[in-house]
Design a protein around this motif. Structure first.
Motif, PDB file in Angstrom:
ATOM      1  N   ASP A 170       0.791  -1.126  -0.171  1.00  7.44           N
ATOM      2  CA  ASP A 170      -0.287  -0.046   0.091  1.00  7.44           C
ATOM      3  C   ASP A 170       1.016   1.358  -0.156  1.00  7.44           C
ATOM      4  O   ASP A 170       0.417   2.837  -0.335  1.00  7.44           O
ATOM      5  N   ILE A 171       2.324   0.883   0.687  1.00 13.94           N
ATOM      6  CA  ILE A 171       3.102   2.453   0.467  1.00 13.94           C
ATOM      7  C   ILE A 171       4.197   2.462  -0.495  1.00 13.94           C
ATOM      8  O   ILE A 171       4.971   3.083  -0.547  1.00 13.94           O
ATOM      9  N   ASP A 172       4.254   1.284  -1.345  1.00 18.76           N
ATOM     10  CA  ASP A 172       4.731   1.201  -2.584  1.00 18.76           C
ATOM     11  C   ASP A 172       6.348   0.145  -1.742  1.00 18.76           C
ATOM     12  O   ASP A 172       7.578   0.782  -2.436  1.00 18.76           O
ATOM     13  N   LYS A 214       9.077   4.795   6.128  1.00 20.69           N
ATOM     14  CA  LYS A 214       8.031   5.067   4.824  1.00 20.69           C
ATOM     15  C   LYS A 214       6.061   6.029   5.283  1.00 20.69           C
ATOM     16  O   LYS A 214       6.701   7.262   5.055  1.00 20.69           O
ATOM     17  N   ILE A 215       5.619   5.881   6.194  1.00 21.99           N
ATOM     18  CA  ILE A 215       4.750   5.879   6.933  1.00 21.99           C
ATOM     19  C   ILE A 215       4.804   6.871   7.211  1.00 21.99           C
ATOM     20  O   ILE A 215       4.193   8.215   7.676  1.00 21.99           O
ATOM     21  N   LEU A 253       5.210   9.574   4.823  1.00 24.25           N
ATOM     22  CA  LEU A 253       4.691  10.511   3.937  1.00 24.25           C
ATOM     23  C   LEU A 253       3.594  11.316   5.192  1.00 24.25           C
ATOM     24  O   LEU A 253       2.750  11.761   4.513  1.00 24.25           O
ATOM     25  N   ASP A 279       2.030  14.864   4.330  1.00 21.38           N
ATOM     26  CA  ASP A 279       0.669  14.359   4.451  1.00 21.38           C
ATOM     27  C   ASP A 279       0.293  16.255   5.347  1.00 21.38           C
ATOM     28  O   ASP A 279      -0.027  16.808   5.000  1.00 21.38           O
TER      29      ASP A 279
END
Length: 379
Positions: free
Chosen positions: A45-47, A299-300, A303, A307
């Motif tokens: 989901d996060i590539d 990574k989260i 992101l 955002d």
């Protein structure tokens, strides 16, 4: 309902019989593959592309024909799985692993069981000679081991129905956790095809390779064995990638109840090497699990920061838009006020706004009238 109950009971009983190492590898595998909440699904989901760790180690056996590769597998499993003999019995790749029931699978079924072997399809003719033997044996550490028995290698005019060198090299470089090279003492140990493959594998994967003098009990007296080993070592040392310090080649043979030999049998060292590989694989799997979790978490966090930055930018952009809209709405109001000041009689404005209001309106709309008139004249 009864079937589901039996299935759950069977699964529970199976879990009770698992060793600690099996449970660790299985749980790590499940953490990756669990539907929707597994690491592979979350990472996708996060590539981030992840591969699930295997539940077993893979041991690749290489050697000339009749070097004892199949015999070793049969001894380790304690079942007669592989055909053995002086002739070339193994003409393709045979994967030997443990399972719930005895089965034999062909090439396509093997790919369903081992999807990481799919690149072999790109090598013409190989998949027609790939089989899988599943046995219920739990001897030694076989429930944590998958053996890949390779074709017996020979020199001369022997032709294989596929590129055997390239296939073995790919398995050794991409799949195997450990590579066992068997040299037999009956004149075939110096097979050039075997030595060429071993040398190429040693270029980048020397740390996973182990060499053994198989069928050592058939080499005659101790002096004969020493002479054979010297010949093999000399031939290996001629090749730069194999000429390294700390070279070791234990003597092994399959023990027999009705046969005694004065030759030292170090076949248990092979089992210890497998045990060591299992422990190393568990450590590597846990390290990979930690690294992958860290990568996903990082990574989260990245992101989330991106955002938040985007939200702040959008909020500022909305504020600027509102300000520009407010400023832009003043001009129409001024024009409308100017229109009223010009179009309506003075008495009407004073009656509606009062004398002070009418004077203020006239005062502030004079400049608008002036600029608007100048604009029309330029046009």
């Amino acid at each position: 309902m009864a079937f589901k109950g039996k299935s759950k009971n069977a699964s529970h009983l199976e879990n009770l019989t698992l060793t600690v190492n099996e449970k660790i590898l299985r749980e790590c595998h499940n953490l990756y593959t669990e539907d929707k909440i597994g690491l592979i699904s979350i990472a996708g989901d996060i590539d981030i592309h992840l591969l699930a760790p295997r539940k077993k180690i893979t041991v690749l056996l290489i050697g000339n024909h009749s070097a004892g590769k199949s015999s070793f597998i049969n001894w380790y499993v304690e079942e007669h799985i592989q055909r053995t003999g002086v002739a070339i019995e193994t003409q393709g790749f045979t994967i030997v692993t443990s399972g719930r029931k005895r089965e034999s699978l062909t090439g396509n079924a093997t790919l369903h069981l081992y999807p990481h072997l799919e690149p072999l399809q790109n090598k013409p003719g190989v998949m027609d000679y790939v089989t899988t033997e599943i046995t219920t044996s739990k001897q030694k550490k076989f429930n944590l081991v998958t053996f890949i028995d390779t074709p017996g290698l020979v020199d001369g005019d022997m032709k294989y129905p596929f590129d055997v060198n390239e296939s073995i090299l790919w398995l050794g470089k991409q799949i195997a956790d450990r590579v066992f090279v068997f040299f037999d003492p009956i004149g075939q140990a110096l097979c050039k095809r075997t030595l060429n493959i071993v040398e190429q594998l040693s270029e980048d994967h020397a740390e996973i390779m182990k060499f053994y003098l198989s069928k050592a009990d058939e080499a005659g007296h101790e002096s004969d064995r020493q002479r054979v080993m010297m010949q093999i070592v000399q031939e290996l040392c001629k090749r730069p990638n194999l000429n390294r310090t700390g070279f070791d080649m234990p003597t092994i043979y399959i023990p027999s109840m009705g046969k005694t030999s004065k030759c030292v049998n170090q076949i248990e060292d092979v089992c210890k090497e497998i045990d060591k590989t299992i422990n190393t694989t568990i450590q590597n799997t846990l390290n990979k699990l930690e690294k992958d979790c860290t990568d996903i978490s990082t990574k989260i966090d990245t992101l989330i920061e991106e955002d938040n930055a985007a939200c702040s930018y959008n909020l500022r952009a909305k504020g600027k838009g509102f300000m520009y809209a407010s400023v832009g709405s003043i001009l129409p109001l001024l024009l409308f006020g100017n229109f009223l000041a010009i179009a309506l009689p003075k008495e009407s404005l004073e009656a509606a706004l009062g004398v002070t209001g009418a004077e203020a309106l006239a005062k502030y709309t004079v400049s608008v009238t002036r600029y608007f008139t100048a604009f029309l004249q330029r046009g």
